[in-house]
Design an enzyme around this catalytic site. Structure first.
Site, PDB file in Angstrom:
ATOM      1  CD  GLU A 155      -3.070  -1.141   2.110  1.00 44.97           C
ATOM      2  OE1 GLU A 155      -2.816  -0.672   3.233  1.00 44.97           O
ATOM      3  OE2 GLU A 155      -4.182  -1.603   1.804  1.00 44.97           O
ATOM      4  CD  GLU A 195      -3.941  -6.158   2.239  1.00 43.80           C
ATOM      5  OE1 GLU A 195      -4.812  -5.505   2.837  1.00 43.80           O
ATOM      6  OE2 GLU A 195      -2.727  -5.944   2.364  1.00 43.80           O
TER       7      GLU A 195
HETATM    8  C1  BGP Z   1      -4.516  -3.009   4.740  1.00 40.21           C
HETATM    9  C2  BGP Z   1      -3.217  -3.569   5.182  1.00 40.21           C
HETATM   10  C3  BGP Z   1      -3.287  -4.820   5.901  1.00 40.21           C
HETATM   11  C4  BGP Z   1      -4.572  -5.083   6.653  1.00 40.21           C
HETATM   12  C5  BGP Z   1      -5.817  -4.535   6.005  1.00 40.21           C
HETATM   13  C6  BGP Z   1      -7.064  -4.559   6.852  1.00 40.21           C
HETATM   14  O1  BGP Z   1      -4.415  -1.634   4.733  1.00 40.21           O
HETATM   15  O2  BGP Z   1      -2.326  -3.771   4.110  1.00 40.21           O
HETATM   16  O3  BGP Z   1      -2.107  -4.895   6.637  1.00 40.21           O
HETATM   17  O4  BGP Z   1      -4.473  -4.861   7.968  1.00 40.21           O
HETATM   18  O5  BGP Z   1      -5.621  -3.245   5.560  1.00 40.21           O
HETATM   19  O6  BGP Z   1      -7.114  -3.454   7.702  1.00 40.21           O
HETATM   20  P1  BGP Z   1      -7.462  -3.572   9.223  1.00 40.21           P
HETATM   21  O7  BGP Z   1      -6.480  -4.527   9.783  1.00 40.21           O
HETATM   22  O8  BGP Z   1      -7.298  -2.200   9.768  1.00 40.21           O
HETATM   23  O9  BGP Z   1      -8.856  -4.071   9.300  1.00 40.21           O
END
Ligand code: BGP
Length: 498
Positions: free
Chosen positions: A201, A391
């Site tokens: 990201e 993701e």
């Molecule tokens: C993205 C990241 C992940 C993951 C995901 C979900 O931004 O790359 O590392 O955590 O978000 O977010 P969260 O964990 O805040 O629900």
């Protein structure tokens, strides 16, 4: 006609800082995530420190925009919980976890390497062998089951030493340290890994635009410079990877931003266009096309930024164009120039107005599978290189029944809709090659530091107070995803799905 091409990579994704644990084992050095406390949807995560007079302190927030007082040093303090120290303890459970991924039929596993496990401070001449061997063992275990690793080289965990003592990514010297780090990875894991992602990201460095609209000029300048240096570091990694092994494929990874105009007011359309350029395309355009886009000049002028360029940076950017494009996708947002204070939305690294046509989760994130089809089409038309969705998922609270079963229909429903959206995009002509759902095994939330915000197919017995046996169990979605993979995405049905 089949909905997904043969050889499509179905799998799941994690990040070292959120799942590994073992934070001070095997010679690993600390990263910023190790001095970040747990939080909730309504209370922040804190960065903890010892100030110059030796007093403990904390400041709300974490990451590159969070500043601790002058002269203070980040520190682990008594009386606080640091969930990333434990993660879901993949460090000690990786064999069991990989066996479960294999049972689901995973073709790909996205994971990240903790830089400070390989170079504890980031500056050493020689890598830490225990760290090198840990990842080799993980890759060997994956190979045993025919699971292709997709390796994120940097996922939110630059060694703390680099951040505190060298000024972090704004310092061009860090480009060289990263180059040394990637050289070790590309040499050590030749034949074990094929697909790499440079920075997770990467566009989150532009997050101050949404989250800190009146950010001090120093934060704005610093964020742009850090990003520039990461572009160069990423480009060098692409070149180095190709030189080391012509089979290596290196991709960029962006937080999938997809914003709609909230109204049909042309001013909203323009605001949406600018927002997408400034929070998303700015990064994709550099990494795929090898140079800054035309609108970058407008952004630098508006934000009063003067980028400092190294002598050969422009050449590196052009030489180090990525082989494929990957992104995270959770939700969409709406942009408007109108007053929306009664209808504010949120999402993964996004704010904006709430979309009245969508449903929202307990953490305020929308569910929008059409947005995924839209994004895949838009990205493929713009870049015409293979795409990966690396993701996607629903963070939710799961209930363990008396017999140990977990009925997570809400997650199945969310994922099934997104699988359908990908199938439609493929039919539209998009070259989509992989889908790795986020947090395939429960892990620590990046945003809130909670365990209760779960994404996994595999449940981990650990709560927000870090209590639990760490035992793994299969949720309903585990069996559902197994069927999806076995049918190469043809069958997304589930008996209790509406
Ligand atoms: C993205 C990241 C992940 C993951 C995901 C979900 O931004 O790359 O590392 O955590 O978000 O977010 P969260 O964990 O805040 O629900």
């Amino acid at each position: 006609m089949a909905r997904f091409p043969e050889g499509f990579y179905w799998g799941g994704a994690t990040a070292a800082n959120q799942c590994e644990g073992g934070w001070n084992e095997g010679g690993r050095g600390p990263a910023r995530t190790d001095v970040t406390t747990g939080g909730t949807a309504t209370t922040p995560r804190y960065t903890t420190y010892i100030d110059k007079d030796g007093n403990p302190g904390k400041v709300a927030g974490f990451g590159h925009m969070t500043r601790i007082p002058e002269g203070a040093k980040c520190a682990v303090l008594d009386g606080y919980l640091y969930p990333n120290h434990v993660g879901c303890d993949f460090y000690h459970h990786y064999k069991e976890d990989i066996a479960l991924f294999a049972e689901m039929g995973f073709k790909m596993y996205r994971m990240s390497i903790s830089w400070s496990r390989i170079f504890p401070k980031g500056i050493e001449d020689q890598p830490n062998q225990a760290g090198v061997e840990f990842y080799r063992n993980v890759f060997l275990e994956l190979k045993k089951y025919g699971i292709e690793p997709l390796v994120t080289i940097s996922h939110y965990d630059t060694p703390l030493y680099i951040e505190e003592e060298l000024g972090g990514w704004a310092n061009p010297q860090v480009i060289e340290l990263f180059d040394k780090f990637t050289a070790v990875l590309f040499n050590e894991y030749k034949g074990l890994v094929k697909y790499w992602l440079t920075f997770n990201e990467i566009n989150c460095l532009l997050m101050f635009k949404a989250f800190m609209p009146n950010a001090p000029q120093e934060v704005v300048q610093d964020s742009y410079q850090q990003l520039h240096n990461q572009f160069v570091a990423s480009a060098k990694a692409v070149v180095r990877a190709h030189e080391t092994d012509p089979d290596y494929k290196v991709g960029c990874m962006l937080a999938g931003m997809c914003s709609y105009p909230w109204t049909c007011d042309p001013k909203d359309v323009i605001a949406t266009m600018e927002g997408m350029q400034e929070s998303f395309y700015y990064c994709g355009d550099v990494m795929v096309r090898g140079k800054y886009p035309a609108y970058a000049k407008r952004m630098w002028k508006k934000d009063g930024v003067e980028l400092v360029w190294g002598k050969d940076d422009a050449d590196w950017l052009m030489k180090g164009k990525v082989d494929f494009f990957s992104f995270s996708y959770y939700n969409t947002s709406c942009t408007t120039t109108h007053d929306f204070k009664d209808a504010a939305g949120s999402g993964n690294l996004t704010l904006g107005a709430k979309n009245p046509y969508l449903k929202y989760s307990e953490w305020g994130w929308s569910t929008d599978p059409d947005g995924l089809r839209f994004m895949l089409n838009t990205l493929y038309s713009r870049y015409e290189i293979p795409l990966m969705v690396v993701e996607n998922g629903l963070g939710a609270i799961d209930t363990v029944e008396a017999d140990g079963s977990i009925h997570d229909d809400y997650r199945i429903d969310y994922l099934a809709q997104h699988v359908d959206a990908m199938a439609q995009a493929i039919e539209d002509g998009v070259d989509l090659i992989a889908y790795t759902t986020w947090g395939c095994i429960d892990l620590v939330s990046a945003g809130t530091g909670e365990m209760r915000k779960r994404y996994g197919f595999i449940y981990v017995d650990l709560d927000d107070n870090l209590q639990g046996t760490l035992a793994r169990s299969r949720k309903d979605s585990f069996y559902w995803y197994k069927k999806v993979i076995a049918t190469n995405g043809e069958d997304v049905s589930w008996e209790s799905r509406k």
